[in-house]
Design an enzyme around this catalytic site. Structure first.
Site, PDB file in Angstrom:
ATOM      1  N   ASP A 123      36.765  60.323  26.591  1.00 38.57           N
ATOM      2  CA  ASP A 123      36.640  58.904  26.272  1.00 38.57           C
ATOM      3  C   ASP A 123      37.359  57.972  27.237  1.00 38.57           C
ATOM      4  O   ASP A 123      37.411  56.763  27.012  1.00 38.57           O
ATOM      5  CB  ASP A 123      37.073  58.655  24.828  1.00 38.57           C
ATOM      6  CG  ASP A 123      36.005  59.142  23.863  1.00 38.57           C
ATOM      7  OD1 ASP A 123      34.821  58.913  24.146  1.00 38.57           O
ATOM      8  OD2 ASP A 123      36.355  59.762  22.846  1.00 38.57           O
ATOM      9  N   ASP A 182      27.772  61.242  22.633  1.00 40.61           N
ATOM     10  CA  ASP A 182      28.553  60.047  22.987  1.00 40.61           C
ATOM     11  C   ASP A 182      28.992  60.052  24.455  1.00 40.61           C
ATOM     12  O   ASP A 182      29.181  59.000  25.069  1.00 40.61           O
ATOM     13  CB  ASP A 182      29.844  59.947  22.144  1.00 40.61           C
ATOM     14  CG  ASP A 182      29.684  60.335  20.697  1.00 40.61           C
ATOM     15  OD1 ASP A 182      28.869  61.239  20.412  1.00 40.61           O
ATOM     16  OD2 ASP A 182      30.399  59.770  19.852  1.00 40.61           O
TER      17      ASP A 182
END
Ligand SMILES: *[C@@H]1O[C@H](CO)[C@@H](O)[C@H](O)[C@H]1NC(C)=O
Ligand SMILES: *[C@@H]1O[C@H](CO)[C@@H](O)[C@H](O)[C@H]1NC(C)=O
Ligand SMILES: *[C@@H]1O[C@H](CO)[C@@H](O)[C@H](O)[C@H]1NC(C)=O
Ligand SMILES: *[C@@H]1O[C@H](CO)[C@@H](O)[C@H](O)[C@H]1NC(C)=O
Ligand SMILES: *[C@@H]1O[C@H](CO)[C@@H](O)[C@H](O)[C@H]1NC(C)=O
Ligand SMILES: *[C@@H]1O[C@H](CO)[C@@H](O)[C@H](O)[C@H]1NC(C)=O
Ligand SMILES: *[C@@H]1O[C@H](CO)[C@@H](O)[C@H](O)[C@H]1NC(C)=O
Ligand SMILES: *[C@@H]1O[C@H](CO)[C@@H](O)[C@H](O)[C@H]1NC(C)=O
Length: 408
Positions: A123, A182
């Site tokens: 991330d 994601d």
């Protein structure tokens, strides 16, 4: 007036006229540019916690932000949202706005130490958002450049050539290599870093990851699995499953939104037709499964009624607006496709606004679902990335001349 009401009117029009008449495009709802947005966001920006902590989601009843430590994957969104409001104030010079840029820079300071943190996962792409925004304002800011190149090396270090992906989450068994859909969103930091330091390996890693994900995350209908587990020694797929969705073989709607946006971005960065095709396929599937309300549920296959996820709606809307721009950039431009995706994006934003616009909450929207399978389930909250992509989509419409700064 909504497009469905036009259908009613069209029934009154003679058939020949109906055949040549083009669909009227939906108008963005006025809330997207509401004067309530600035004071609401400014109030949060001016009460910056010390030490730094970042809003992620609200409670379910009053809409008060809950704050998380800087290493949380969502920490970049609020600072990046402040930069988006700076962009908006430049798109709308007649509005008297606070100094969003200074606030965005202040809120970024707490993220700078993360660039040397070796314990972050994939991330880092999301965490780099405020620094990417800074470079749009000041391309010479070396502190932002360094943050982006260091975040990109952290992600590149998670690449395994046998698997052909960057690793999302670590597992207890190091040969168990987890990749979530994601991750498609985090590839942009590799391109952004390559723009700065000219390292083509970063770009190649992004392309390999995207290709492996096309092969293993997608079903024939364009829907996606949330999680694919690979064996890092053999590169083979161990299993396909969910983490935040309803079932292993269901479609978690936010994951599908990440896929739309992620592949549209891959096409923008590479112009490889397979990425445009994948983005279109993911987007068609998404739109075909929306309920009558126009707002995605948290999972397309979850029992209804169930909680909506407006963050999925705003991410998909931003991705569709990018896809729309890409259709227009083809040679010759695909005007029909561009108009189709843009209208779908506005419909999603309008439906989310109609359901979830919350003047009394600290967030802009409610009805977001962070993680429904969590214990206890986390649903029907405001979510910082839902608001971020709401503002981002609103800015894109403004910059294309498709919306007004102050609707009547
Ligand atoms: C450069 O970017 C950093 C991080 O985004 C920001 O905190 C800093 O204020 C910027 N510096 C200048 C001189 O604008
Ligand atoms: C380019 O990036 C890769 C991945 O971070 C790294 O291994 C390599 O050393 C870099 N190349 C150069 C010339 O810096
Ligand atoms: C991956 O494959 C190796 C070699 O076949 C095996 O020893 C290992 O247990 C596998 N890992 C997982 C997580 O299945
Ligand atoms: C998922 O798999 C189960 C068991 O095979 C099946 O009953 C269910 O219909 C499947 N759901 C979807 C959305 O394919
Ligand atoms: C597409 O990529 C270029 C860099 O190749 C970038 O400058 C541009 O902002 C991107 N467009 C969008 C809409 O993200
Ligand atoms: C939207 O959120 C409200 C609570 O804020 C809830 O009562 C309502 O059921 C939600 N609607 C959907 C479709 O999730
Ligand atoms: C235009 O876009 C639509 C939607 O993506 C697509 O179905 C169609 O094939 C495209 N047409 C051309 C000529 O690329
Ligand atoms: C939504 O979250 C609440 C609070 O955690 C929970 O009680 C409820 O079961 C969840 N709704 C669904 C449909 O899972």
């Amino acid at each position: 007036m909504y497009w469905s009401q036009y259908l009613g009117l069209l029934a009154l029009v003679p058939f020949q006229i109906r055949c040549v008449a083009t669909h009227p495009s939906p108008t963005p709802r006025r809330e997207l540019y509401s004067p309530l947005i600035a004071p609401k966001v400014q109030a949060i920006a001016e009460t910056e916690p010390n030490p730094a902590n970042y809003p992620q989601y609200t409670d379910r009843t009053q809409g008060i932000w809950e704050y998380f430590t800087p290493t949380t994957w969502t920490s970049g969104f609020f600072p990046a949202l402040l930069y988006l409001l700076d962009t908006r104030s430049k798109l709308c010079p007649s509005l008297n706005q606070p100094d969003w840029l200074s606030m965005g820079r202040d809120w970024s300071v707490g993220l700078v130490p993360l660039e040397d943190n070796k314990n972050l996962d994939h991330d880092v792409g999301f965490l780099s958002y405020p620094f990417q925004q800074e470079l749009l304002v000041n391309p010479a800011n070396t502190s932002a450049q360094t943050a982006i190149t260091k975040f990109a090396s952290t992600l590149a270090a998670r690449f395994n050539p046998t698997v052909g992906c960057t690793r999302s989450w670590d597992s207890a068994d190091p040969t168990d290599f987890v990749v979530i859909i994601d991750n498609m969103m985090n590839l942009e930091v590799l391109f952004a870093a390559a723009d700065i330091n000219g390292n083509h390996t970063l770009r190649d890693i992004a392309i390999t990851h995207a290709d492996t994900t096309i092969a293993n995350h997608f079903r024939p209908d364009g829907s996606t699995f949330h999680v694919v587990e690979y064996n890092s020694t053999t590169g083979g797929v161990i299993r396909r499953r969910t983490a935040q969705g309803y079932a292993d073989n269901s479609t978690w709607t936010r994951g599908q939104s990440w896929a739309i946006y992620g592949y549209a971005n891959m096409y923008n960065r590479t112009h490889f037709p397979r990425y445009l095709g994948t983005a279109r396929h993911a987007a068609s599937m998404y739109l075909s499964r929306l309920p009558a309300s126009g707002v995605p549920p948290w999972d397309f296959d979850a029992p209804r009624p169930g909680p909506a996820d407006t963050s999925s709606a705003t991410i998909a809307a931003s991705g569709l607006l990018l896809l729309s721009q890409l259709e227009n950039s083809l040679s010759p431009p695909n005007r029909t496709g561009a108009l189709f995706w843009r209208d779908a994006a506005v419909n999603l934003l309008n439906a989310a606004t109609e359901l979830a616009w919350k003047p009394s909450w600290q967030s802009l929207l409610s009805n977001g679902t962070v993680n429904n399978p969590a214990n206890p389930p986390n649903n029907l909250t405001g979510i910082v990335y839902g608001d971020y992509f709401y503002i981002k989509a609103g800015n894109t419409l403004l910059s294309q001349g498709l919306a007004k700064c102050q609707p009547p």
